[in-house]
Design a protein around this motif. Structure first.
Motif, PDB file in Angstrom:
ATOM      1  N   ARG A 142      10.819 -10.246  -9.067  1.00  0.00           N
ATOM      2  CA  ARG A 142      11.336  -9.666  -7.939  1.00  0.00           C
ATOM      3  C   ARG A 142      10.301  -9.366  -6.717  1.00  0.00           C
ATOM      4  NH1 ARG A 142      15.244  -4.784  -9.786  1.00  0.00           N
ATOM      5  NH2 ARG A 142      13.415  -4.741 -11.327  1.00  0.00           N
ATOM      6  N   SER A 143       9.198  -8.895  -7.257  1.00  0.00           N
ATOM      7  CA  SER A 143       8.103  -8.589  -6.179  1.00  0.00           C
ATOM      8  C   SER A 143       7.679  -9.703  -5.599  1.00  0.00           C
ATOM      9  CB  SER A 143       6.665  -7.933  -7.088  1.00  0.00           C
ATOM     10  OG  SER A 143       7.077  -6.675  -7.633  1.00  0.00           O
ATOM     11  N   ILE A 147      16.000  -4.488   1.007  1.00  0.00           N
ATOM     12  CA  ILE A 147      14.663  -4.947   1.724  1.00  0.00           C
ATOM     13  C   ILE A 147      14.963  -5.537   3.135  1.00  0.00           C
ATOM     14  CG2 ILE A 147      14.572  -7.259   1.036  1.00  0.00           C
ATOM     15  CD1 ILE A 147      11.441  -4.534   0.861  1.00  0.00           C
ATOM     16  N   THR A 148      15.986  -6.026   3.431  1.00  0.00           N
ATOM     17  CA  THR A 148      16.265  -6.763   4.890  1.00  0.00           C
ATOM     18  C   THR A 148      17.095  -5.701   5.733  1.00  0.00           C
ATOM     19  OG1 THR A 148      18.694  -7.237   4.232  1.00  0.00           O
ATOM     20  CG2 THR A 148      16.858  -8.785   3.736  1.00  0.00           C
ATOM     21  N   LEU A 197       3.238  -4.961  -4.008  1.00  0.00           N
ATOM     22  CA  LEU A 197       4.780  -4.808  -4.437  1.00  0.00           C
ATOM     23  C   LEU A 197       4.621  -4.811  -6.083  1.00  0.00           C
ATOM     24  CD1 LEU A 197       5.331  -7.178  -1.944  1.00  0.00           C
ATOM     25  CD2 LEU A 197       7.106  -5.686  -2.137  1.00  0.00           C
ATOM     26  N   THR A 253      18.187 -14.011   4.004  1.00  0.00           N
ATOM     27  CA  THR A 253      17.891 -13.216   2.966  1.00  0.00           C
ATOM     28  C   THR A 253      18.946 -12.350   2.644  1.00  0.00           C
ATOM     29  OG1 THR A 253      15.862 -13.848   3.706  1.00  0.00           O
ATOM     30  CG2 THR A 253      15.960 -11.967   1.767  1.00  0.00           C
ATOM     31  N   LEU A 297      15.071  -4.135  -3.922  1.00  0.00           N
ATOM     32  CA  LEU A 297      15.179  -5.180  -3.254  1.00  0.00           C
ATOM     33  C   LEU A 297      16.425  -5.384  -2.613  1.00  0.00           C
ATOM     34  CD1 LEU A 297      13.871  -8.267  -3.068  1.00  0.00           C
ATOM     35  CD2 LEU A 297      14.923  -8.721  -5.153  1.00  0.00           C
ATOM     36  N   VAL A 345      10.077  -2.086  -5.624  1.00  0.00           N
ATOM     37  CA  VAL A 345      11.179  -2.894  -5.314  1.00  0.00           C
ATOM     38  C   VAL A 345      12.451  -2.757  -6.368  1.00  0.00           C
ATOM     39  CG1 VAL A 345      10.458  -4.294  -3.500  1.00  0.00           C
ATOM     40  CG2 VAL A 345      10.515  -5.083  -5.890  1.00  0.00           C
ATOM     41  N   ALA A 359      10.096 -10.466  -2.818  1.00  0.00           N
ATOM     42  CA  ALA A 359       9.924  -9.568  -1.668  1.00  0.00           C
ATOM     43  C   ALA A 359       8.691 -10.041  -1.057  1.00  0.00           C
ATOM     44  CB  ALA A 359       9.849  -8.092  -2.131  1.00  0.00           C
TER      45      ALA A 359
END
Length: 476
Positions: free
Chosen positions: A264-265, A240-241, A257, A339, A237, A218, A268
Motif C-alpha cells: 500500500r505504501s 489519501i486523495t 510511507l 485514484t 490510503l 497509510v 501511495a
C-alpha cells in the motif's frame, strides 16, 4: 432522435480534417503513388464520412507514424508497396508471410510482426507478390482531386456553420494534454528509486530526528492503533486523495510511507509522487520493522518455492490504447479523480501468488496476462513461467502500454511486490484491471537468481528487525 452528431462536433471534425490534409497532402501523394488506384475510392469515402461528422474506426494506423489520422489504412487494402518512411516494400500484408522481406521489424494491419532485410527502392517495373501496381497518371489525378475536394468541402462546412463554438476540439486537446502529463509524471516516478530501508528510517528519522522527513502511515486507523512506526502521522490510503489529507502534507519534506508490508505504501508513493511530492516507501513495511509486535494481519509468509522459468515469453501484439482520462482537465485533476474512484470502489489492487500459480501458470487460464517488472538481465535468470517482461522503468511508456490488453487481468510481478504496487495503481488509473502479486518473485521462489544483485538483501527482508513499535490513536 438526433440524425447525426451535433453541429459543434461537425465543425471540429472539419477543422481537424483541413489541418490534417494540409499537413500530410504531399506525404499522402508520395505513398499513394505506389498503391493501387482502387484505394483512392476508399480515401474519398473516408473524407466524406469525416466531413459529415462520422469518425470511422480504422483498424491500423502504423504505416506513416502517429502524427496524423490514418486515412490510408484499411483491412481491405491488400498491399501498400513502398513505405515512404523506410523504403521497404510489401510492408502491410495481412498476417501471411510473403516471398519478400523487410528492412526492420514492423507491424502489418493485423498487428502482426514481420522481420527481414530487404533494402532498396520501388521502381515503376517492380511488382509485389500480391500484384499491387504503381498508380497511373489518371490515378494520381484522382487522388489530387480528392485532396482538393476535401479542402473545399471542409471550408464550405465551416462557412455554413457560422460562429459555432470550438469547445469540443479544445476539450479533446485538453484531455490529450492530461493523458500525456500522466505519462510524464509517472515515467519520472518509475525512473527514480523510491525506497528507504527500515534500518535507515530508524537511524535517520526515528532515532536521529531528521526534520527534513515526514513519516506517513497509510494504515487504517485500527491498524495504526495496534502498532506503527514511532512518530508517524496517519492518513489511511482510502483517504489519501481528499483535499484535507493533501493539505497536511508539506511540500518541503521528504515523505516516507509505511504500512504492513510495503504494498500500500508503494501505491501511495506513486500517487503522491505524481502530484510532485518526493516520496519513499519503507521496504517491506512493518513486517520487516517488527512483525510480531506490530499486530499486522498480513506478515510475509515465506517463499512458496514455485517453479521459475528462464525461457522468455514475448508479446508481439500492438494494442491501441485510449487516452480517455476521465473528467479532469489537467494531469493533476485527472490523477486525483481516477485514484479517488479506484479507492472509493474498494478496488483490490493485490492478488495472492496461489491464485496466480493455480489459475494462470498451472491452470493455463488465458484470462490472465503475467507481466514481470524485473530488469531484463534478472528476468533472464528466473521469472514466473509465462510472464512477459516489461521492466518497471518502462511501464509508463506508450510502447509498453500497447502490449497490455484491456480484456485480461494483468498480474504485475516484481522483486518483492513493491514496484508492482505502484504499477498496479498506475494501470488502474488508465482503466486496466491490474494487480500487484503480493511479495513478488521473493514470495514465489526466493532461491532464484532472478532476484538480481540485491538477492541477499531481499532475502533478508523475510526476517524481523524487532525495532520499537508505537501504539495508540492516530496523530492528527
Amino acid at each position: 432522435m438526433s440524425s447525426g452528431p451535433p453541429a459543434s462536433s461537425r465543425s471540429c471534425n472539419s477543422v481537424q480534417l483541413m489541418v490534417a490534409f494540409m499537413a500530410v497532402s504531399f506525404r499522402s501523394l508520395l505513398v499513394l503513388f505506389y498503391t493501387r488506384s482502387s484505394s483512392t475510392a476508399l480515401t474519398i469515402i473516408y473524407c466524406v464520412l469525416r466531413l459529415t461528422g462520422f469518425n470511422p474506426r480504422i483498424p491500423c494506423r502504423q504505416n506513416l507514424g502517429q502524427d496524423f489520422p490514418a486515412f490510408l489504412h484499411w483491412r481491405k487494402l491488400k498491399c501498400l508497396c513502398h513505405c515512404a518512411t523506410t523504403g521497404c516494400m510489401e510492408r502491410w500484408h495481412h498476417a501471411q508471410a510473403t516471398s519478400r522481406t523487410y528492412t526492420q521489424p514492423h507491424l502489418c494491419s493485423r498487428n502482426r510482426y514481420h522481420v527481414g532485410s530487404l533494402p532498396g527502392t520501388f521502381t515503376s517495373e517492380t511488382t509485389c507478390s500480391r500484384g499491387a501496381q504503381p498508380m497511373t497518371t489518371h490515378s494520381v489525378t484522382i487522388v489530387t482531386f480528392a485532396l482538393l475536394s476535401a479542402l473545399l468541402l471542409g471550408s464550405a462546412a465551416l462557412a455554413a456553420e457560422g460562429n459555432t463554438t470550438l469547445a469540443p476540439l479544445q476539450k479533446a486537446s485538453g484531455e490529450k494534454t492530461a493523458f500525456d502529463g500522466m505519462l510524464q509524471v509517472s515515467s519520472a516516478y518509475f525512473g527514480r528509486f523510491p525506497f528507504m530501508r527500515a534500518e535507515d528510517v530508524f537511524t535517520t528519522i526515528v532515532k536521529g530526528g531528521d526534520s527534513s522527513y515526514l513519516l506517513l502511515s497509510v494504515q487504517s486507523p485500527d491498524e495504526y492503533a495496534r502498532g506503527h512506526v514511532p512518530g508517524a502521522v496517519n492518513i489511511p490510503l482510502m483517504e489519501i486523495t481528499e483535499a484535507k489529507s493533501l493539505a497536511r502534507l508539506p511540500r518541503d519534506k521528504k515523505i516516507v510511507l509505511t504500512c504492513d508490508n510495503g504494498h500500500r505504501s508503494m501505491a501511495a508513493a506513486l500517487f503522491l509522487g505524481q502530484l510532485g511530492y518526493e516520496t519513499y516507501a519503507m521496504s517491506m513495511g512493518l513486517s520487516y520493522w517488527n512483525g510480531p509486535e506490530s499486530g499486522i494481519a498480513s506478515p510475509y509468509p515465506g517463499s512458496a518455492g514455485y517453479p521459475v522459468s528462464m525461457v522468455a515469453t514475448d508479446s508481439r501484439e500492438s494494442i491501441a490504447f485510449s487516452a480517455d482520462t476521465g473528467t479532469g482537465t489537467s494531469a493533476r485533476e485527472t490523477i486525483i479523480d481516477r485514484t479517488r474512484t479506484i479507492l472509493a470502489t474498494d478496488r483490490n489492487l493485490f492478488i495472492d501468488r496461489s491464485e496466480v500459480y493455480d489459475r494462470a501458470v498451472k491452470g493455463g487460464d488465458r484470462g490472465y496476462l503475467l507481466v514481470s517488472l524485473q530488469r531484463p538481465a534478472d528476468y533472464a535468470k528466473g521469472h514466473v513461467p509465462g510472464a512477459i517482461n516489461i521492466p518497471y522503468y518502462d511501464i509508463a511508456k506508450a510502447e509498453s502500454l500497447r502490449k497490455l490488453p484491456r480484456d485480461k487481468k494483468i498480474v504485475l510481478i516484481c522483486y518483492v511486490g513493491h514496484w508492482a504496487g505502484s504499477a498496479a495503481l498506475f494501470l488502474n488509473q488508465l482503466g486496466y484491471e491490474a494487480y500487484d502479486m503480493r511479495f513478488g518473485t521473493l514470495g514465489w521462489n526466493d532461491t532464484t537468481d532472478g532476484l538480481g544483485e540485491a538477492k541477499g538483501y531481499l532475502v533478508a527482508l523475510e526476517k524481523s528487525l524487532n525495532l520499537p513499535i508505537e501504539k495508540g490513536v492516530p496523530k492528527k
